[in-house]
Enzyme design. Structure first.
Site, mmCIF file in Angstrom:
data_model
loop_
_atom_site.group_PDB
_atom_site.id
_atom_site.type_symbol
_atom_site.label_atom_id
_atom_site.label_comp_id
_atom_site.label_asym_id
_atom_site.label_seq_id
_atom_site.Cartn_x
_atom_site.Cartn_y
_atom_site.Cartn_z
ATOM 1 N N GLY A 261 0.834 -1.200 0.000
ATOM 2 C CA GLY A 261 0.000 0.000 0.000
ATOM 3 C C GLY A 261 0.871 1.254 0.000
ATOM 4 N N ASP B 241 3.193 -2.498 8.307
ATOM 5 C CA ASP B 241 2.187 -2.507 7.251
ATOM 6 C C ASP B 241 1.161 -1.400 7.471
ATOM 7 O OD1 ASP B 241 0.490 -5.394 5.694
ATOM 8 O OD2 ASP B 241 0.728 -3.305 5.047
ATOM 9 N N LYS C 47 -7.992 -4.798 6.375
ATOM 10 C CA LYS C 47 -6.917 -4.644 5.399
ATOM 11 C C LYS C 47 -7.305 -5.318 4.097
ATOM 12 C CE LYS C 47 -2.678 -5.376 6.575
ATOM 13 N NZ LYS C 47 -2.318 -4.176 5.766
ATOM 14 N N GLY D 119 -7.268 -3.417 0.983
ATOM 15 C CA GLY D 119 -7.618 -2.431 -0.046
ATOM 16 C C GLY D 119 -6.669 -2.511 -1.240
ATOM 17 N N GLU E 275 -0.078 -10.450 3.477
ATOM 18 C CA GLU E 275 0.002 -9.546 4.633
ATOM 19 C C GLU E 275 -0.341 -10.295 5.911
ATOM 20 O OE1 GLU E 275 -2.711 -6.459 3.382
ATOM 21 O OE2 GLU E 275 -1.069 -5.162 2.731
HETATM 22 O O1 DER Z 1 -4.156 -3.473 1.452
HETATM 23 C C1 DER Z 1 -3.751 -3.079 2.560
HETATM 24 O O2 DER Z 1 -4.122 -3.556 3.641
HETATM 25 C C2 DER Z 1 -2.778 -1.961 2.557
HETATM 26 O O3 DER Z 1 -2.134 -1.907 3.791
HETATM 27 C C3 DER Z 1 -3.463 -0.668 2.170
HETATM 28 O O4 DER Z 1 -4.828 -0.860 1.917
HETATM 29 C C4 DER Z 1 -3.327 0.458 3.156
HETATM 30 O O5 DER Z 1 -3.731 1.619 2.491
HETATM 31 P P1 DER Z 1 -2.754 2.851 2.194
HETATM 32 O O6 DER Z 1 -2.447 2.798 0.739
HETATM 33 O O7 DER Z 1 -3.575 4.060 2.588
HETATM 34 O O8 DER Z 1 -1.509 2.698 3.033
#
Ligand code: DER
Length: 228
Positions: A29, A84, A97, A99, A106
């Site tokens: 991310g 993370d 988590k 996204g 992860e």
């Molecule tokens: O996919 C995830 O869990 C990532 O950590 C991410 O979604 C976190 O978002 P970010 O791009 O705002 O760090």
């Protein structure tokens, strides 16, 4: 802008958790990417002697570019620290988590670590999980039944499409599909996780419960440390 600045502050603060000799898990991310970049600069400056495993092919490429020594997963491997991001977190450090679609690796590296440190900007801290759609990693064959099961649990399921080819479904590093579940609110994350874990073909869900040891949440110019 402000959010990028907050992510940068959290990433910078995370370096204080790093010690030479550590085996690190590198998250995925945009916030984790900033951490990887800052860690790489410190490694290149000779500040740390560390090795790392990445939670996605994308983070692996960033780490390689940044000059961070990468190692392959092996038996008996315990990580000292995994750093993370998260899409949502509450004050009990329950996380949503996935996204970025990397939730399976992860969660593997979150579980294999003695210490999971979460980095977040101020928009991620929520009173109740669920406004962010809960990501699932799904084996393609099982998709129809999983969509039915999630709908039964009141989570409106949507198959995530690829950003590069919007008429194609997104694929994870494992080649599986992603389903985003719009629960709106998740009052009992432990119970929902237990239900999801019973569904065959659902290989991973984005609820990370009881895993994070601390979260660095940037708010303006400050970085607050939350612990469960
Ligand atoms: O996919 C995830 O869990 C990532 O950590 C991410 O979604 C976190 O978002 P970010 O791009 O705002 O760090």
């Amino acid at each position: 802008q402000q959010l990028k600045h907050e992510k940068q502050l959290a990433a910078e603060a995370a370096l204080r958790w790093v010690r030479s000799g550590m085996l690190l898990g590198l998250g995925s991310g945009s916030t984790a990417a900033l951490f990887i970049s800052q860690l790489g600069a410190a490694v290149r400056a000779g500040q740390y002697q560390i090795q790392a495993v990445a939670t996605s092919l994308a983070s692996e490429a960033l780490a390689r570019e940044a000059g961070i020594p990468l190692v392959e997963p092996r038996r008996g491997m315990r990580l000292d620290l995994t750093v993370d991001g998260a899409d949502e977190l509450n004050t009990e450090l329950q996380l949503v988590k996935g996204g970025g679609g990397a939730l399976l690796r992860e969660k593997v590296l979150a579980t294999a670590a003695d210490y999971l440190l979460i980095l977040a900007d101020s928009t991620k801290l929520v009173p109740q999980l669920g406004r962010f759609p809960l990501p699932l990693e799904v084996v393609p064959f099982a998709l129809p039944w999983i969509l039915d099961a999630v709908a039964e649990l009141e989570g409106k399921p949507v198959v995530r499409m690829s950003r590069q080819q919007p008429t194609e479904p997104a694929r994870t590093d494992q080649g599986n599909l992603l389903v985003d579940c719009h629960f709106q609110s998740i009052p009992d994350a432990t119970s929902l996780a237990r239900h999801l874990q019973q569904i065959p073909g659902l290989v991973e869900h984005g609820l990370f419960l009881g895993l994070a040891r601390a979260a660095l949440v940037a708010q303006g110019e400050q970085v607050l440390v939350y612990t469960p």
